[in-house]
Design an enzyme around this catalytic site. Structure first.
Site, mmCIF file in Angstrom:
data_model
loop_
_atom_site.group_PDB
_atom_site.id
_atom_site.type_symbol
_atom_site.label_atom_id
_atom_site.label_comp_id
_atom_site.label_asym_id
_atom_site.label_seq_id
_atom_site.Cartn_x
_atom_site.Cartn_y
_atom_site.Cartn_z
ATOM 1 N N MET A 1 -3.054 0.683 14.978
ATOM 2 C CA MET A 1 -3.591 1.808 14.215
ATOM 3 C C MET A 1 -3.597 1.524 12.707
ATOM 4 S SD MET A 1 -4.450 3.720 16.645
ATOM 5 C CE MET A 1 -4.955 5.169 15.751
ATOM 6 N N CYS A 2 -2.985 0.431 12.299
ATOM 7 C CA CYS A 2 -2.861 0.076 10.882
ATOM 8 C C CYS A 2 -3.950 -0.928 10.498
ATOM 9 C CB CYS A 2 -1.478 -0.526 10.638
ATOM 10 S SG CYS A 2 -1.270 -1.255 9.009
ATOM 11 N N SER A 3 -4.732 -0.585 9.483
ATOM 12 C CA SER A 3 -5.829 -1.468 9.076
ATOM 13 C C SER A 3 -5.314 -2.815 8.573
ATOM 14 C CB SER A 3 -6.703 -0.800 8.015
ATOM 15 O OG SER A 3 -5.969 -0.570 6.826
#
Length: 113
Positions: free
Chosen positions: A9-11
């Protein structure tokens, strides 16, 4: 093979993983929110990062602000807290042998490949 402690979920985590693939690296992906490292594993990673546990904390996280901000803990306690609350672990962490870096920015990983 390099290992990435990854949050999809973390870019920055996704960018780091893509950078590793682009560099032709074989990658072991550990989704640490589901497969949380043990205290022993976290200690090993911290040694490779040359960091104290408190330096690895995501202090902007809600759980940190509500439960831990302004509190003092020993290294062992911070490690236990991160194992119990893996969202507090900074991400992504890439480990290659006896070296590790945090992929912020993602290009940091190039220093250990």
């Amino acid at each position: 093979m390099v290992k990435i402690y990854h949050n999809r979920m973390c870019s920055k985590s996704r960018q780091t993983l893509e950078l590793l693939h682009t560099a032709g690296q074989e990658v072991e992906v550990v989704e640490y929110l589901k497969d949380t490292p043990t205290a022993a594993e976290l200690k090993q990673v911290l040694t490779k990062l040359n960091m104290k546990p408190e330096q690895l904390l995501r202090k902007g996280e809600k759980v940190y602000k509500e439960q831990f901000a302004g509190k003092s803990h020993t290294d062992e306690e911070w490690i236990r807290i991160m194992v119990e609350n893996p969202s507090l672990i900074e991400r992504p962490i890439v480990v290659n042998g006896d070296k590790a870096v945090i992929g912020r920015p993602p290009e940091n990983v190039l220093t250990i490949l």
